[in-house]
Design a protein around this motif. Structure first.
Motif, PDB file in Angstrom:
ATOM      1  N   MET A   1      35.279  12.048 -36.080  1.00 10.66           N
ATOM      2  CA  MET A   1      35.746  10.714 -36.424  1.00 10.66           C
ATOM      3  C   MET A   1      34.632   9.976 -37.178  1.00 10.66           C
ATOM      4  SD  MET A   1      38.790  10.284 -35.104  1.00 10.66           S
ATOM      5  CE  MET A   1      39.832  11.198 -34.024  1.00 10.66           C
ATOM      6  N   ALA A   2      35.029   9.304 -38.213  1.00 10.24           N
ATOM      7  CA  ALA A   2      34.071   8.615 -39.076  1.00 10.24           C
ATOM      8  C   ALA A   2      34.375   7.123 -39.100  1.00 10.24           C
ATOM      9  CB  ALA A   2      34.140   9.195 -40.476  1.00 10.24           C
ATOM     10  N   SER A   3      33.500   6.365 -39.789  1.00 11.53           N
ATOM     11  CA  SER A   3      33.650   4.915 -39.894  1.00 11.53           C
ATOM     12  C   SER A   3      33.415   4.462 -41.322  1.00 11.53           C
ATOM     13  CB  SER A   3      32.641   4.191 -38.997  1.00 11.53           C
ATOM     14  OG  SER A   3      32.864   4.487 -37.653  1.00 11.53           O
ATOM     15  N   THR A   4      34.085   3.389 -41.692  1.00  9.76           N
ATOM     16  CA  THR A   4      33.851   2.701 -42.958  1.00  9.76           C
ATOM     17  C   THR A   4      33.343   1.309 -42.620  1.00  9.76           C
ATOM     18  OG1 THR A   4      35.622   3.889 -44.075  1.00  9.76           O
ATOM     19  CG2 THR A   4      34.931   1.824 -45.062  1.00  9.76           C
ATOM     20  N   ARG A   5      32.254   0.905 -43.272  1.00  9.11           N
ATOM     21  CA  ARG A   5      31.700  -0.436 -43.097  1.00  9.11           C
ATOM     22  C   ARG A   5      31.626  -1.078 -44.467  1.00  9.11           C
ATOM     23  NH1 ARG A   5      29.993  -0.366 -38.005  1.00  9.11           N
ATOM     24  NH2 ARG A   5      29.370   1.601 -37.090  1.00  9.11           N
ATOM     25  N   ILE A   6      32.152  -2.298 -44.559  1.00  7.42           N
ATOM     26  CA  ILE A   6      32.196  -2.967 -45.852  1.00  7.42           C
ATOM     27  C   ILE A   6      32.070  -4.470 -45.652  1.00  7.42           C
ATOM     28  CG2 ILE A   6      34.713  -3.057 -45.891  1.00  7.42           C
ATOM     29  CD1 ILE A   6      34.502  -2.469 -48.919  1.00  7.42           C
ATOM     30  N   GLY A   7      31.457  -5.138 -46.599  1.00  4.99           N
ATOM     31  CA  GLY A   7      31.303  -6.589 -46.534  1.00  4.99           C
ATOM     32  C   GLY A   7      31.758  -7.236 -47.822  1.00  4.99           C
ATOM     33  N   ARG A   8      32.032  -8.518 -47.735  1.00  7.28           N
ATOM     34  CA  ARG A   8      32.484  -9.274 -48.910  1.00  7.28           C
ATOM     35  C   ARG A   8      32.214 -10.748 -48.684  1.00  7.28           C
ATOM     36  NH1 ARG A   8      35.589  -8.272 -53.865  1.00  7.28           N
ATOM     37  NH2 ARG A   8      35.766 -10.379 -54.663  1.00  7.28           N
TER      38      ARG A   8
ATOM     39  N   GLY B   1      27.927 -21.306 -48.530  1.00  7.93           N
ATOM     40  CA  GLY B   1      29.019 -22.211 -48.860  1.00  7.93           C
ATOM     41  C   GLY B   1      30.400 -21.601 -48.727  1.00  7.93           C
ATOM     42  N   GLY B   2      30.498 -20.456 -48.110  1.00  2.99           N
ATOM     43  CA  GLY B   2      31.787 -19.787 -47.931  1.00  2.99           C
ATOM     44  C   GLY B   2      31.779 -18.949 -46.670  1.00  2.99           C
ATOM     45  N   THR B   3      32.350 -17.764 -46.765  1.00  4.37           N
ATOM     46  CA  THR B   3      32.499 -16.886 -45.608  1.00  4.37           C
ATOM     47  C   THR B   3      32.032 -15.484 -45.958  1.00  4.37           C
ATOM     48  OG1 THR B   3      34.423 -18.137 -44.859  1.00  4.37           O
ATOM     49  CG2 THR B   3      34.171 -15.920 -43.973  1.00  4.37           C
ATOM     50  N   ARG B   4      31.284 -14.890 -45.048  1.00  7.20           N
ATOM     51  CA  ARG B   4      30.897 -13.484 -45.158  1.00  7.20           C
ATOM     52  C   ARG B   4      31.857 -12.697 -44.276  1.00  7.20           C
ATOM     53  NH1 ARG B   4      28.882  -9.620 -48.272  1.00  7.20           N
ATOM     54  NH2 ARG B   4      28.118  -7.893 -47.033  1.00  7.20           N
ATOM     55  N   ILE B   5      32.597 -11.766 -44.896  1.00  2.00           N
ATOM     56  CA  ILE B   5      33.488 -10.877 -44.160  1.00  2.00           C
ATOM     57  C   ILE B   5      32.745  -9.570 -43.930  1.00  2.00           C
ATOM     58  CG2 ILE B   5      35.653  -9.583 -44.189  1.00  2.00           C
ATOM     59  CD1 ILE B   5      36.724 -11.650 -46.200  1.00  2.00           C
ATOM     60  N   SER B   6      32.679  -9.141 -42.678  1.00  2.08           N
ATOM     61  CA  SER B   6      32.128  -7.832 -42.328  1.00  2.08           C
ATOM     62  C   SER B   6      33.248  -7.052 -41.657  1.00  2.08           C
ATOM     63  CB  SER B   6      30.941  -7.969 -41.380  1.00  2.08           C
ATOM     64  OG  SER B   6      29.905  -8.701 -41.995  1.00  2.08           O
ATOM     65  N   ALA B   7      33.651  -5.956 -42.274  1.00  2.00           N
ATOM     66  CA  ALA B   7      34.763  -5.161 -41.743  1.00  2.00           C
ATOM     67  C   ALA B   7      34.258  -3.770 -41.378  1.00  2.00           C
ATOM     68  CB  ALA B   7      35.876  -5.061 -42.775  1.00  2.00           C
ATOM     69  N   VAL B   8      34.661  -3.311 -40.206  1.00  2.00           N
ATOM     70  CA  VAL B   8      34.326  -1.967 -39.740  1.00  2.00           C
ATOM     71  C   VAL B   8      35.632  -1.282 -39.341  1.00  2.00           C
ATOM     72  CG1 VAL B   8      33.052  -0.590 -38.056  1.00  2.00           C
ATOM     73  CG2 VAL B   8      32.082  -2.749 -38.885  1.00  2.00           C
ATOM     74  N   HIS B   9      35.844  -0.101 -39.901  1.00  2.00           N
ATOM     75  CA  HIS B   9      37.026   0.708 -39.599  1.00  2.00           C
ATOM     76  C   HIS B   9      36.520   1.957 -38.887  1.00  2.00           C
ATOM     77  CE1 HIS B   9      41.154   2.119 -41.334  1.00  2.00           C
ATOM     78  NE2 HIS B   9      40.957   2.580 -40.118  1.00  2.00           N
ATOM     79  N   ASP B  10      36.595   1.962 -37.544  1.00  3.76           N
ATOM     80  CA  ASP B  10      36.065   3.047 -36.714  1.00  3.76           C
ATOM     81  C   ASP B  10      37.149   4.038 -36.333  1.00  3.76           C
ATOM     82  OD1 ASP B  10      33.312   2.432 -36.354  1.00  3.76           O
ATOM     83  OD2 ASP B  10      33.831   0.870 -34.914  1.00  3.76           O
ATOM     84  N   GLY B  11      36.721   5.277 -36.133  1.00  5.73           N
ATOM     85  CA  GLY B  11      37.619   6.307 -35.617  1.00  5.73           C
ATOM     86  C   GLY B  11      38.538   6.908 -36.656  1.00  5.73           C
TER      87      GLY B  11
ATOM     88  N   GLY C   1      39.991   1.685 -50.718  1.00  9.35           N
ATOM     89  CA  GLY C   1      41.140   0.882 -50.310  1.00  9.35           C
ATOM     90  C   GLY C   1      40.720  -0.446 -49.697  1.00  9.35           C
ATOM     91  N   TRP C   2      39.681  -0.411 -48.843  1.00  6.44           N
ATOM     92  CA  TRP C   2      39.185  -1.641 -48.227  1.00  6.44           C
ATOM     93  C   TRP C   2      38.556  -2.568 -49.262  1.00  6.44           C
ATOM     94  CZ3 TRP C   2      40.189  -4.312 -44.153  1.00  6.44           C
ATOM     95  CH2 TRP C   2      40.761  -3.702 -43.055  1.00  6.44           C
ATOM     96  N   ARG C   3      37.806  -2.014 -50.213  1.00  4.11           N
ATOM     97  CA  ARG C   3      37.193  -2.852 -51.261  1.00  4.11           C
ATOM     98  C   ARG C   3      38.273  -3.567 -52.077  1.00  4.11           C
ATOM     99  NH1 ARG C   3      32.002  -2.658 -51.312  1.00  4.11           N
ATOM    100  NH2 ARG C   3      30.869  -0.803 -50.676  1.00  4.11           N
ATOM    101  N   ILE C   4      39.306  -2.830 -52.452  1.00  3.01           N
ATOM    102  CA  ILE C   4      40.408  -3.428 -53.212  1.00  3.01           C
ATOM    103  C   ILE C   4      41.094  -4.505 -52.379  1.00  3.01           C
ATOM    104  CG2 ILE C   4      42.688  -2.980 -54.199  1.00  3.01           C
ATOM    105  CD1 ILE C   4      41.571  -0.150 -54.967  1.00  3.01           C
ATOM    106  N   SER C   5      41.404  -4.188 -51.134  1.00  7.75           N
ATOM    107  CA  SER C   5      42.109  -5.143 -50.272  1.00  7.75           C
ATOM    108  C   SER C   5      41.274  -6.397 -50.020  1.00  7.75           C
ATOM    109  CB  SER C   5      42.489  -4.477 -48.943  1.00  7.75           C
ATOM    110  OG  SER C   5      43.464  -3.475 -49.165  1.00  7.75           O
TER     111      SER C   5
END
Length: 155
Positions: free
Chosen positions: A1-8, A114-124, A137-141
């Motif tokens: 099982m792997a994970s994707t970590r992405i921020g925006r 001045g905004g929001t930092r989104i940190s997304a982790v998709h585990d498993g 897919g996560w970057r596009i979304s």
């Protein structure tokens, strides 16, 4: 099982971003990679609430996990912290053992520049899900989510 970590970074308040994470109409618009369409079948945005969503490829040459062109997944909201965090457990509806199993998606929101930092982790992520495709897919979304939060429109 792997994970994707992405921020925006999003040029919008956390409350706006959080609202878009829990709005079925908004989710149908932003949580779909380019080249696919989304259908929200069920969406109950509360802790313990369930959701079910289908993403269908626009082109007939792509392969879905549920049917020839569609990825359908269901899940539940595990933890909701207003304006700060959304935790979901999701699972593809499939007979393919390479892509079965529960995955956990954690989205954290924090004030930043001045905004929001989104940190997304998709585990498993199951072995049959490409890390590269999942990250793309996560970057596009998240790009669509940012545009929707900042302007009310998608790119």
């Amino acid at each position: 099982m792997a994970s994707t970590r992405i921020g925006r970074h999003v040029k919008a308040p956390r409350a706006t971003v959080y609202r878009l994470l829990l709005d079925a109409d908004a989710v149908a618009r932003w949580q779909v990679p380019t080249g696919m369409t989304s259908q929200v079948h069920e969406f109950d945005p509360r802790e313990g609430g369930a959701f079910r969503i289908s993403l269908t490829y626009d082109e007939p040459t792509d392969t879905g996990k549920t049917t020839a062109q569609t990825d359908t997944f269901h899940g539940r909201f595990v933890r909701l912290v207003p304006d700060a965090q959304v935790v979901e457990v999701v699972e593809f509806e499939t007979d393919d053992p390479a892509v079965t199993g529960e995955m956990t998606i954690t989205i954290d929101l924090a004030d930043a520049d001045g905004g929001t930092r989104i940190s997304a982790v998709h585990d498993g992520l199951p072995d049959g899900v490409s890390l590269e495709d999942n990250e793309l897919g996560w970057r596009i979304s998240l790009g669509k989510l940012a545009a929707l939060a900042e302007t009310g429109e998608l790119p």
